[in-house]
Write a protein that holds these residues in place. Structure first.
Motif, PDB file in Angstrom:
ATOM      1  N   LYS A   1      24.673 -16.659  40.835  1.00  0.00           N
ATOM      2  CA  LYS A   1      23.903 -15.848  41.766  1.00  0.00           C
ATOM      3  C   LYS A   1      24.846 -14.812  42.375  1.00  0.00           C
ATOM      4  CE  LYS A   1      20.074 -18.325  41.357  1.00  0.00           C
ATOM      5  NZ  LYS A   1      19.052 -18.836  42.249  1.00  0.00           N
ATOM      6  N   VAL A   2      24.227 -13.750  42.869  1.00  0.00           N
ATOM      7  CA  VAL A   2      25.017 -12.603  43.322  1.00  0.00           C
ATOM      8  C   VAL A   2      24.866 -12.433  44.833  1.00  0.00           C
ATOM      9  CG1 VAL A   2      25.233 -10.096  43.108  1.00  0.00           C
ATOM     10  CG2 VAL A   2      24.676 -11.481  41.094  1.00  0.00           C
ATOM     11  N   ILE A   3      25.975 -12.182  45.490  1.00  0.00           N
ATOM     12  CA  ILE A   3      25.911 -11.839  46.929  1.00  0.00           C
ATOM     13  C   ILE A   3      26.559 -10.470  47.144  1.00  0.00           C
ATOM     14  CG2 ILE A   3      26.544 -12.463  49.284  1.00  0.00           C
ATOM     15  CD1 ILE A   3      26.742 -15.328  48.499  1.00  0.00           C
ATOM     16  N   PHE A   4      25.818  -9.589  47.772  1.00  0.00           N
ATOM     17  CA  PHE A   4      26.396  -8.339  48.248  1.00  0.00           C
ATOM     18  C   PHE A   4      26.473  -8.444  49.761  1.00  0.00           C
ATOM     19  CE2 PHE A   4      24.911  -6.765  44.168  1.00  0.00           C
ATOM     20  CZ  PHE A   4      25.962  -5.941  43.797  1.00  0.00           C
ATOM     21  N   SER A   5      27.669  -8.397  50.296  1.00  0.00           N
ATOM     22  CA  SER A   5      27.825  -8.399  51.742  1.00  0.00           C
ATOM     23  C   SER A   5      28.150  -6.975  52.159  1.00  0.00           C
ATOM     24  CB  SER A   5      28.920  -9.368  52.161  1.00  0.00           C
ATOM     25  OG  SER A   5      28.455 -10.681  51.918  1.00  0.00           O
ATOM     26  N   LEU A   6      27.157  -6.335  52.741  1.00  0.00           N
ATOM     27  CA  LEU A   6      27.295  -4.926  53.094  1.00  0.00           C
ATOM     28  C   LEU A   6      27.780  -4.826  54.537  1.00  0.00           C
ATOM     29  CD1 LEU A   6      23.954  -3.594  51.522  1.00  0.00           C
ATOM     30  CD2 LEU A   6      26.177  -4.014  50.427  1.00  0.00           C
ATOM     31  N   PRO A   7      28.390  -3.692  54.863  1.00  0.00           N
ATOM     32  CA  PRO A   7      28.862  -3.516  56.239  1.00  0.00           C
ATOM     33  C   PRO A   7      27.693  -3.554  57.223  1.00  0.00           C
ATOM     34  CG  PRO A   7      29.675  -1.775  54.783  1.00  0.00           C
ATOM     35  CD  PRO A   7      28.663  -2.538  54.015  1.00  0.00           C
TER      36      PRO A   7
ATOM     37  N   LYS B   1      33.506   0.951  53.604  1.00  0.00           N
ATOM     38  CA  LYS B   1      34.783   0.393  53.160  1.00  0.00           C
ATOM     39  C   LYS B   1      34.787  -1.127  52.961  1.00  0.00           C
ATOM     40  CE  LYS B   1      38.515   0.563  55.787  1.00  0.00           C
ATOM     41  NZ  LYS B   1      39.762   0.929  56.454  1.00  0.00           N
ATOM     42  N   PRO B   2      34.223  -1.937  53.887  1.00  0.00           N
ATOM     43  CA  PRO B   2      34.361  -3.394  53.702  1.00  0.00           C
ATOM     44  C   PRO B   2      33.344  -4.021  52.741  1.00  0.00           C
ATOM     45  CG  PRO B   2      33.413  -2.925  55.860  1.00  0.00           C
ATOM     46  CD  PRO B   2      33.578  -1.605  55.172  1.00  0.00           C
ATOM     47  N   THR B   3      32.595  -3.212  51.987  1.00  0.00           N
ATOM     48  CA  THR B   3      31.576  -3.753  51.066  1.00  0.00           C
ATOM     49  C   THR B   3      32.180  -4.835  50.168  1.00  0.00           C
ATOM     50  OG1 THR B   3      30.512  -1.624  51.048  1.00  0.00           O
ATOM     51  CG2 THR B   3      29.902  -3.139  49.278  1.00  0.00           C
ATOM     52  N   THR B   4      31.461  -5.941  50.081  1.00  0.00           N
ATOM     53  CA  THR B   4      31.959  -7.112  49.366  1.00  0.00           C
ATOM     54  C   THR B   4      30.957  -7.537  48.299  1.00  0.00           C
ATOM     55  OG1 THR B   4      33.200  -7.810  51.300  1.00  0.00           O
ATOM     56  CG2 THR B   4      32.632  -9.528  49.699  1.00  0.00           C
ATOM     57  N   PHE B   5      31.499  -7.847  47.124  1.00  0.00           N
ATOM     58  CA  PHE B   5      30.643  -8.274  46.010  1.00  0.00           C
ATOM     59  C   PHE B   5      31.164  -9.616  45.509  1.00  0.00           C
ATOM     60  CE2 PHE B   5      30.425  -8.162  41.220  1.00  0.00           C
ATOM     61  CZ  PHE B   5      29.089  -8.524  41.118  1.00  0.00           C
TER      62      PHE B   5
ATOM     63  N   ASP C   1      17.761 -14.517  43.463  1.00  0.00           N
ATOM     64  CA  ASP C   1      18.833 -14.225  42.499  1.00  0.00           C
ATOM     65  C   ASP C   1      19.972 -13.440  43.139  1.00  0.00           C
ATOM     66  OD1 ASP C   1      17.364 -15.222  40.122  1.00  0.00           O
ATOM     67  OD2 ASP C   1      15.967 -13.653  40.724  1.00  0.00           O
ATOM     68  N   VAL C   2      19.589 -12.594  44.089  1.00  0.00           N
ATOM     69  CA  VAL C   2      20.583 -11.729  44.734  1.00  0.00           C
ATOM     70  C   VAL C   2      20.389 -11.832  46.243  1.00  0.00           C
ATOM     71  CG1 VAL C   2      21.357  -9.339  45.036  1.00  0.00           C
ATOM     72  CG2 VAL C   2      20.551 -10.110  42.799  1.00  0.00           C
ATOM     73  N   VAL C   3      21.478 -12.073  46.972  1.00  0.00           N
ATOM     74  CA  VAL C   3      21.395 -12.064  48.434  1.00  0.00           C
ATOM     75  C   VAL C   3      22.128 -10.826  48.934  1.00  0.00           C
ATOM     76  CG1 VAL C   3      22.060 -13.223  50.565  1.00  0.00           C
ATOM     77  CG2 VAL C   3      21.323 -14.574  48.600  1.00  0.00           C
ATOM     78  N   ILE C   4      21.448 -10.065  49.786  1.00  0.00           N
ATOM     79  CA  ILE C   4      22.114  -8.945  50.450  1.00  0.00           C
ATOM     80  C   ILE C   4      22.286  -9.343  51.902  1.00  0.00           C
ATOM     81  CG2 ILE C   4      22.001  -6.510  51.063  1.00  0.00           C
ATOM     82  CD1 ILE C   4      19.980  -6.084  48.860  1.00  0.00           C
TER      83      ILE C   4
END
Ligand code: AMP
Ligand code: MG
Length: 557
Positions: A438-444, A418-422, A379-382
């Protein structure tokens, strides 16, 4: 006809790519236009058997192929009755069908390093605004039925639960002793004196013999009262006076007190919980502390409606990243994967299930395929890494351009992170026809940044999806600074600290040291993120600030 044309179908869309030269494009377009209406019908899922009744002749006639058409032919326009001609005044030149704000703002990965943005095109959001967007775009929780077993621990109820049975389900003794007939009634003799032991009631299933005035029955804690009994006298308030001839059983006992009242030492039916009472409400969580689960178990609840916990996938990205447990020494440029194992542990530690999605390389196709597969499964991709400003930072372009996702934010005014992306991506799961978000969190990529932003941004989304009531996120407490700390004048800083409780009843915060975003060691021992205000200068020792608790408070009492 299709000599230089490339065509294909994706979902229900027919995609035709014409050659670049105007002449070639025109020729090819002329060739395919007559078939277009038919092709569209078929791509849209029309039954081809029905379409083909009448054979080639009918199809060609419908397509206006006799006489052979050209683009200017009216016969073509018959099958091309979209509104362009009328609404936009015929062939008046190209017209964009998307608004500028609907188009990807990410880099085009094919354009190369010279064409990339030199400053992030994403607006810099305040942390609160980023959290609002997460709350808004994270999907609502989904209710499912679940058997009452360990699997429901950590979930939230989607419906009220009513007690199926009373607790206790029978009149039960609270002590070991003797069931007696105690009463205020003048006809009932005092409970003091000698009594024959006429029966025994143990804590077990089965019938219990009736008790009459003047008799007692030995009873154990939790055993059902004999019918007719009204109270229990503790064994401590009695003396054994005689035994049966073989010495194995009690014959007569003496009760030493007449102060026993009706109902004494008896748990009445339903005195803990009454059948049909609501024992738990929708929105309440079943914690690992045990109380809620115990309550459900005690009243015989077999099944509950709970909110499905989101399944989380964790992916590292970067050609330099190698598995952390690879035995060989690092080669120049290689970095051990710190984020994937750390985030997997953090997700599971927050009470959610997580799957390992491995490491994706910085090749556009590889990342796209990995994400596509992942989005079908979880459901969620990190992800971590690939959201900085380098030409190999592919997360944003892949989400926007390849997966058709929406980036809700791509930059946050915070330190680190700073570049955290949702982003959210519409996905059609293989087992159903409904598109899901579906949710993607692209973390630094820097490990300390990845962990800070997990706790700050991913956790609230997981809590929302799991049906937890607001406020989401880490619990906030006020802490006293143990020493002075430097503030950032522009960005909110989340400084890793150890929060301890002291004798004066206050909570104190001590820094874990050097806070560079690559230094995951700044998390060692940390149980909170201190939220430093955005001001120039120092926050003095003894001043108060907010802290977000990630772990258990250290007790120095
Ligand atoms: P990036 O945003 O991909 O440029 O990554 C920023 C920094 O974080 C680089 O120094 C990366 O090598 C590092 N990094 C990215 N992913 C990881 C990871 N999974 N483990 C440790 N360091 C990482
Ligand atoms: Mg990278």
């Amino acid at each position: 006809m299709m000599a230089r044309t490339v065509a294909g179908i994706r979902d229900r869309t027919l995609i035709v790519t014409l050659p670049g030269s105007p002449k070639g494009a025109k020729e090819n377009l002329e060739a395919i236009l007559p078939q277009l209406a038919h092709a569209c019908q078929q791509a849209a899922g029309a039954d081809s058997r029905t379409l083909h009744v009448g054979g080639t002749d009918k199809l060609e006639k419908e397509a206006g192929i006799k006489p052979r058409p050209t683009v200017e032919d009216t016969s073509v326009h018959q099958h091309h009755h979209h509104s362009h001609d009328h609404a936009y005044g015929g062939h008046s030149g190209p017209k964009a069908h998307t608004k500028p704000e609907e188009r990807p703002v990410s880099n085009d990965p094919n354009a190369g390093p010279t064409k990339r943005h030199r400053e992030s095109p994403y607006p810099m959001l305040a942390v609160e605004d980023a959290l609002k967007l997460i709350a808004e775009h994270t999907p609502e929780p989904k209710a499912v039925k679940a058997a009452v077993n360990e699997g429901v621990v950590g979930t939230v109820l989607a419906e009220d639960v009513t007690a199926r049975e009373s607790v206790p389900a029978f009149r039960a003794s609270i002590v070991d002793g003797y069931a007696i007939v105690a009463s205020k009634h003048p006809m009932v003799p005092s409970t003091k004196g000698l009594f024959p032991v006429t029966g025994v009631s143990h804590a077990q299933a089965g019938a219990v013999a009736k008790l009459s005035i003047g008799e007692v029955a030995r009873i154990t804690t939790g055993a059902p009262l004999p019918p007719g009994a009204t109270a229990v006298v503790m064994v401590e308030d009695t003396v054994l006076r005689s035994t049966t001839e073989d010495g194995q059983e009690e014959d007569e006992i003496e009760i030493l007190t007449d102060a026993i009242k009706e109902g004494e030492n008896v748990r009445e039916v339903g005195s803990d919980v009454k059948a049909i009472d609501v024992v738990m409400k929708k929105g309440e969580g079943i914690t690992a502390v045990g109380g809620e689960f115990g309550l459900l178990a005690s009243v015989g609840t077999q099944e509950v409606s709970i909110f499905k916990r989101p399944l989380v996938g964790v992916l590292s990205t970067g050609d330099e990243i190698v598995p952390h447990d690879r035995p060989e020494d690092l080669r120049l440029g290689e970095v051990r994967d710190t984020n994937r194992p750390t985030l997997l542990i953090a997700v599971r530690g927050s009470g959610f299930d997580a799957v390992d999605l491995g490491i994706a390389s910085d090749k556009p196709g590889a990342l796209e395929n990995t994400l596509r597969d992942a989005l079908r499964q979880v459901d969620v991709v990190i992800t971590s890494g690939g959201v900085s400003m380098g030409e190999l930072d592919l997360l944003k372009p892949t989400i926007e351009r390849s997966l058709g996702g929406t980036i809700h934010f791509g930059r946050v005014s915070m330190k680190p992170g700073k570049p955290t992306t949702f982003a959210t991506v519409p996905v059609k799961p293989s087992d159903s026809s409904d598109r899901e978000r579906k949710v993607i969190f692209s973390l630094p990529g820097n490990p300390a940044s990845a962990v800070v932003t997990y706790h700050l941004f991913v956790l609230p989304a997981l809590q929302k999806m799991a049906g937890f009531a607001q406020p989401w996120g880490l619990p906030k407490v006020k802490v006293v600074l143990d020493h002075e700390m430097k503030m950032d004048p522009l960005r909110t800083e989340y400084h890793r600290v150890i929060v301890s409780a002291r004798e004066d009843g206050l909570l104190y915060a001590t820094s874990t040291g050097f806070q560079r975003s690559s230094r995951i060691g700044s998390f060692k021992g940390a149980n909170a993120l201190l939220c430093l205000p955005t001001r120039p200068g120092m926050l003095a020792k003894g001043e108060k600030a907010d802290a977000l608790l990630m772990g258990r408070v250290v007790s120095l009492l």
